[in-house]
Each structure stands twice: as C-alpha cells, then as structure tokens.
Design an enzyme around this catalytic site. Sequence first.
Site, PDB file in Angstrom:
ATOM      1  N   CYS A  79     -16.463  -8.941   6.107  1.00 24.87           N
ATOM      2  CA  CYS A  79     -15.806  -7.662   5.816  1.00 24.87           C
ATOM      3  C   CYS A  79     -14.542  -7.898   4.990  1.00 24.87           C
ATOM      4  O   CYS A  79     -13.656  -8.648   5.409  1.00 24.87           O
ATOM      5  CB  CYS A  79     -15.466  -6.977   7.136  1.00 24.87           C
ATOM      6  SG  CYS A  79     -14.624  -5.407   6.899  1.00 24.87           S
ATOM      7  N   ARG A 136     -17.563  -2.452  18.274  1.00 21.75           N
ATOM      8  CA  ARG A 136     -16.832  -3.701  17.984  1.00 21.75           C
ATOM      9  C   ARG A 136     -15.492  -3.753  18.706  1.00 21.75           C
ATOM     10  O   ARG A 136     -14.645  -2.871  18.534  1.00 21.75           O
ATOM     11  CB  ARG A 136     -16.623  -3.843  16.468  1.00 21.75           C
ATOM     12  CG  ARG A 136     -15.963  -5.168  16.066  1.00 21.75           C
ATOM     13  CD  ARG A 136     -16.039  -5.420  14.567  1.00 21.75           C
ATOM     14  NE  ARG A 136     -17.403  -5.323  14.122  1.00 21.75           N
ATOM     15  CZ  ARG A 136     -17.855  -4.469  13.207  1.00 21.75           C
ATOM     16  NH1 ARG A 136     -17.029  -3.660  12.591  1.00 21.75           N
ATOM     17  NH2 ARG A 136     -19.133  -4.431  12.891  1.00 21.75           N
ATOM     18  N   CYS A 145       0.834  -1.212   0.000  1.00 22.76           N
ATOM     19  CA  CYS A 145       0.000   0.000   0.000  1.00 22.76           C
ATOM     20  C   CYS A 145       0.865   1.257   0.000  1.00 22.76           C
ATOM     21  O   CYS A 145       1.834   1.360   0.760  1.00 22.76           O
ATOM     22  CB  CYS A 145      -0.908  -0.009   1.225  1.00 22.76           C
ATOM     23  SG  CYS A 145      -2.008   1.421   1.286  1.00 22.76           S
ATOM     24  N   CYS A 152     -19.173   2.369   9.100  1.00 27.54           N
ATOM     25  CA  CYS A 152     -18.415   1.682  10.138  1.00 27.54           C
ATOM     26  C   CYS A 152     -17.137   2.497  10.323  1.00 27.54           C
ATOM     27  O   CYS A 152     -16.312   2.575   9.414  1.00 27.54           O
ATOM     28  CB  CYS A 152     -18.101   0.259   9.682  1.00 27.54           C
ATOM     29  SG  CYS A 152     -16.973  -0.599  10.804  1.00 27.54           S
ATOM     30  N   CYS A 191       0.679   4.712   6.938  1.00 27.61           N
ATOM     31  CA  CYS A 191       0.078   4.535   8.273  1.00 27.61           C
ATOM     32  C   CYS A 191       1.064   3.778   9.173  1.00 27.61           C
ATOM     33  O   CYS A 191       1.422   2.631   8.877  1.00 27.61           O
ATOM     34  CB  CYS A 191      -1.234   3.765   8.158  1.00 27.61           C
ATOM     35  SG  CYS A 191      -2.317   4.405   6.856  1.00 27.61           S
ATOM     36  N   CYS A 215       0.613   0.083  10.278  1.00 29.63           N
ATOM     37  CA  CYS A 215       0.113  -0.926   9.338  1.00 29.63           C
ATOM     38  C   CYS A 215       1.195  -1.767   8.660  1.00 29.63           C
ATOM     39  O   CYS A 215       2.063  -1.242   7.957  1.00 29.63           O
ATOM     40  CB  CYS A 215      -0.747  -0.260   8.279  1.00 29.63           C
ATOM     41  SG  CYS A 215      -1.553  -1.490   7.220  1.00 29.63           S
ATOM     42  N   CYS A 257     -19.550  -5.873   4.229  1.00 30.88           N
ATOM     43  CA  CYS A 257     -18.837  -4.628   4.489  1.00 30.88           C
ATOM     44  C   CYS A 257     -17.532  -4.675   3.697  1.00 30.88           C
ATOM     45  O   CYS A 257     -16.946  -5.753   3.543  1.00 30.88           O
ATOM     46  CB  CYS A 257     -18.547  -4.552   5.987  1.00 30.88           C
ATOM     47  SG  CYS A 257     -17.580  -3.116   6.474  1.00 30.88           S
TER      48      CYS A 257
HETATM   49  N1  SAM Z   1      -6.599   0.548   3.243  1.00 31.53           N
HETATM   50  C1  SAM Z   1      -7.863   0.794   3.801  1.00 31.53           C
HETATM   51  C2  SAM Z   1      -7.858   1.883   4.844  1.00 31.53           C
HETATM   52  O1  SAM Z   1      -6.833   2.095   5.460  1.00 31.53           O
HETATM   53  O2  SAM Z   1      -8.911   2.487   5.042  1.00 31.53           O
HETATM   54  C3  SAM Z   1      -8.504  -0.446   4.371  1.00 31.53           C
HETATM   55  C4  SAM Z   1      -7.693  -1.480   5.121  1.00 31.53           C
HETATM   56  S1  SAM Z   1      -6.936  -0.921   6.650  1.00 31.53           S
HETATM   57  C5  SAM Z   1      -5.843  -2.233   7.016  1.00 31.53           C
HETATM   58  C6  SAM Z   1      -8.262  -1.009   7.832  1.00 31.53           C
HETATM   59  C7  SAM Z   1      -8.007  -0.607   9.249  1.00 31.53           C
HETATM   60  O3  SAM Z   1      -7.256  -1.615   9.909  1.00 31.53           O
HETATM   61  C8  SAM Z   1      -7.206   0.638   9.526  1.00 31.53           C
HETATM   62  O4  SAM Z   1      -7.937   1.812   9.404  1.00 31.53           O
HETATM   63  C9  SAM Z   1      -6.804   0.428  10.969  1.00 31.53           C
HETATM   64  O5  SAM Z   1      -7.773   0.977  11.830  1.00 31.53           O
HETATM   65  C10 SAM Z   1      -6.777  -1.089  11.113  1.00 31.53           C
HETATM   66  N2  SAM Z   1      -5.408  -1.581  11.372  1.00 31.53           N
HETATM   67  C11 SAM Z   1      -4.417  -1.739  10.473  1.00 31.53           C
HETATM   68  N3  SAM Z   1      -3.302  -2.199  11.055  1.00 31.53           N
HETATM   69  C12 SAM Z   1      -3.584  -2.340  12.369  1.00 31.53           C
HETATM   70  C13 SAM Z   1      -2.819  -2.771  13.494  1.00 31.53           C
HETATM   71  N4  SAM Z   1      -1.543  -3.130  13.379  1.00 31.53           N
HETATM   72  N5  SAM Z   1      -3.425  -2.799  14.701  1.00 31.53           N
HETATM   73  C14 SAM Z   1      -4.721  -2.416  14.830  1.00 31.53           C
HETATM   74  N6  SAM Z   1      -5.489  -2.009  13.799  1.00 31.53           N
HETATM   75  C15 SAM Z   1      -4.931  -1.953  12.586  1.00 31.53           C
HETATM   76  C1  DTB Z   2     -11.104  -2.418  11.828  1.00 34.23           C
HETATM   77  O1  DTB Z   2     -11.358  -1.393  12.489  1.00 34.23           O
HETATM   78  N1  DTB Z   2     -10.272  -3.361  12.220  1.00 34.23           N
HETATM   79  C2  DTB Z   2     -10.120  -4.368  11.188  1.00 34.23           C
HETATM   80  C3  DTB Z   2     -11.158  -3.922  10.121  1.00 34.23           C
HETATM   81  N2  DTB Z   2     -11.619  -2.670  10.633  1.00 34.23           N
HETATM   82  C4  DTB Z   2     -10.789  -3.840   8.716  1.00 34.23           C
HETATM   83  C5  DTB Z   2      -8.735  -4.522  10.716  1.00 34.23           C
HETATM   84  C6  DTB Z   2      -7.754  -4.872  11.818  1.00 34.23           C
HETATM   85  C7  DTB Z   2      -6.426  -5.139  11.196  1.00 34.23           C
HETATM   86  C8  DTB Z   2      -5.382  -5.554  12.178  1.00 34.23           C
HETATM   87  C9  DTB Z   2      -4.058  -5.730  11.550  1.00 34.23           C
HETATM   88  C10 DTB Z   2      -3.973  -6.787  10.522  1.00 34.23           C
HETATM   89  O2  DTB Z   2      -4.472  -7.925  10.742  1.00 34.23           O
HETATM   90  O3  DTB Z   2      -3.361  -6.558   9.470  1.00 34.23           O
HETATM   91 FE1  SF4 Z   3      -2.758   1.178   3.421  1.00 36.86          FE
HETATM   92 FE2  SF4 Z   3      -2.607  -0.032   5.781  1.00 36.86          FE
HETATM   93 FE3  SF4 Z   3      -2.940   2.581   5.665  1.00 36.86          FE
HETATM   94 FE4  SF4 Z   3      -4.965   0.950   4.880  1.00 36.86          FE
HETATM   95  S1  SF4 Z   3      -4.134   1.149   6.939  1.00 36.86           S
HETATM   96  S2  SF4 Z   3      -4.235   2.804   3.852  1.00 36.86           S
HETATM   97  S3  SF4 Z   3      -3.757  -0.743   4.015  1.00 36.86           S
HETATM   98  S4  SF4 Z   3      -1.127   1.450   4.927  1.00 36.86           S
END
Ligand code: SAM
Ligand code: DTB
Ligand code: SF4
Length: 322
Positions: free
Chosen positions: A99, A264, A55, A192, A59, A62, A132
């Site tokens: 989702c 949630r 990506c 959500c 973030c 992430c 979702c």
């Molecule tokens: N790329 C899209 C976005 O960021 O909106 C969708 C996928 S993103 C992985 C969805 C959500 O996962 C993020 O907004 C964040 O709240 C959650 N997330 C990602 N990495 C995480 C982590 N290491 N621990 C907790 N939540 C995480």
């Molecule tokens: C949300 O708030 N938590 C979920 C879902 N929406 C998409 C994602 C959590 C991701 C945790 C890190 C991972 O497994 O990559």
């Molecule tokens: Fe990309 Fe992860 Fe950020 Fe979603 S949360 S925009 S997958 S870097």
Amino acid sequence: MLTASTPRYSIDEVSSIYRTPLLELILRASDVHRRHQDVGEVQVCRLLSIKTGGCPEDCGYCPQSAHYEAPVKAEPLMDVDAVVAAAEAAKSEGSTRFCMGAAWREVKDGPRFERVLEMIRRIKGLGGLEVCVTLGMLNADQAQRLKEAGLDAYNHNLDTSEEYYDQIITTRTYADRLQTLRHVREAGVSVCCGGILGMGESEDDRISLLHTLANLPEPPESVPINALVPVEGTPLADQAKLDVWSMVRAIATARILMPTARVRLSAGRLSMSPAEQALCFLAGANSIFAGEKLLTTPNPDVDADRLLFDQLGLKPMEADPR
Ligand code: SAM
Ligand code: DTB
Ligand code: SF4
C-alpha cells in the site's frame, strides 16, 4: 444521498451490536468470521510513504499536515525504481499487499500521477502482490486510469462520524470523501475504507462511522481500524490512550456488519500487547500492516509479528485481489 437508498442496517441495530456485553460480542463476531472466512489466516500488508509531508489538509491527527509542526521531514515523490525495490523486499518478507501513501489533498493530472501509474504497473508485474494506493481525492477519470494500470484497491478513510468530522478536519467535507469512494467503486477498484479511534469522539460517533461504512452502496472489501498514534506537534498529540475494549468492540462490530471484508488492525499495534492483539484477531480482525514503519510512525517489526503468528497459530493469507 450519502448511503444506499435502503440502509442495510439501522443505527439502532448497529448500536445494539456495538453495545452487546463484550464477551458475547466477541463470540458473535468470531462465529460470523468462522462462517465466512478462514479464522486462521491474517493478511500481511506493507505500507510505504511514497510522498511524505507538506500536505495542505488540516487533519488533526496527521503528522504530514503542513498546518502543524510535527517531526516529519517533507520528501518529494519517490522514484519508481526505489518504490519497486521496496515492494520486492515486502514480498520477500511475506507481505501479499503493498500500500503506497501520498500526502496529497487530491491527485493532480501530470507527471507525478503518471509516475504513480508506472509504480502500480511495475509492482503488479512482480506478481503475488495486491496493490493499494491512498492519494487523497480522485475524479472519475483518475480512478479509471488507476484501474487500467492494474490497481487492486484504493484506501480512502472516512476516519470518524459525519457528526464529529469538522472537529478533526476543516479543509474538506464528508461528502468530498464519499464522492471519491463512489469514483473508486465505479471504476471497479476495490474499496478500502475505515477510520481512527481515540480522537476524542464519543461511542455514538464510533457507531455512526460503522453504520455509514456498512451502509455504503456496496460495503468496503477492506476496513482498516486505526487507533490514533498521537504525534507531537499535532492538535491530537495529548489525547488519552484509547482503551483496548473500544478497539475490540469496533473490530467485532465491523466483522458482524461486513462478514466478508478484511478487517484490518491498523495503526496503534505498537502500544498493544500480544494478548490485546490476540483479542482483536478473536473479534474478527484478519489483516495487519507489518514492518517497522507505517507511513511516518513506528510499528512492530517483522520478527515480532512472526513470533506473534507462531504463538497464536496464525498463517499469512495468500494474495487475492478484492
Ligand atoms: N492523504 C491521503 C488521505 O488522507 O486520504 C492518504 C494518506 S493518509 C496519511 C491515510 C490515512 O492514515 C488517514 O486517512 C488516516 O486514517 C491515517 N492516519 C494518519 N495519521 C494517523 C495517525 N496519527 N494515527 C492513526 N491513523 C492515522
Ligand atoms: C490506514 O487506514 N492506515 C494506514 C493506511 N490506511 C494508509 C496509515 C496509518 C498511518 C499512521 C500514521 C503514520 O505512520 O504517519
Ligand atoms: Fe494530508 Fe495527512 Fe490529511 Fe492525508 S491524512 S490528507 S496526508 S493531512
């Protein structure tokens, strides 16, 4: 204008709820929960990463960001049949919400978006599942097309306070996030939206996030509260573990501010004991992600959650798109 013109709650009100003595806060939240919903029901949701890693966003939490060296292998967008098979399996395991997450900055029109629309149509066709997706930023037309395909809800998190946002993400703004939320709402898709705790933010940041969520022009139908899952290679890999009391406070405050929402208990359950999770349900959480994987990180397996539900006398909620 970031929020409703007449805020439902002032920052002082949210702060005083969040800072209520803990047991009193849980009792208040539990009372609000009982007056608006069946406290014995918890929705079981299943996540699937339909496009993983690589990506362009940065973030800091992430593992799917291309900016960091996390142990996640990038994978292209999955085939429709494989995704539908995963949804069928989730349904047979008792999930009522499916989702799908894509590691995209934003949706781009073209064959990949068409494929996601087809996934939604096919999964809705199975019946009994709320659908979702979380695909990054969207324009108004894309939100409308998702609605027409039968999408129930769109996940797009604000993640933290507006004040702390640039410490975590620099490749997009809070205003970008709010704009996508507007497009989703205007298309008639349910919202959500929640955040992550444990990223080094202050108590005031948590209060500010909850204040923003509760003052959106219409409050979200679903509010995921994630505890950071620290992943090696990401900037937040060495963050101290979040204390469970902050999680309970945030859940209880969300429940009091948004009484009819699904709150949630999302990422982070693997590092919580059954008793800690029970406290979160007592504080008003009524939805979880089930299954051994979230998007890329581990999560309690279905058997562990069945046992937890039996021990606590909880029953899985039926599907009810909202
Ligand atoms: N790329 C899209 C976005 O960021 O909106 C969708 C996928 S993103 C992985 C969805 C959500 O996962 C993020 O907004 C964040 O709240 C959650 N997330 C990602 N990495 C995480 C982590 N290491 N621990 C907790 N939540 C995480
Ligand atoms: C949300 O708030 N938590 C979920 C879902 N929406 C998409 C994602 C959590 C991701 C945790 C890190 C991972 O497994 O990559
Ligand atoms: Fe990309 Fe992860 Fe950020 Fe979603 S949360 S925009 S997958 S870097």
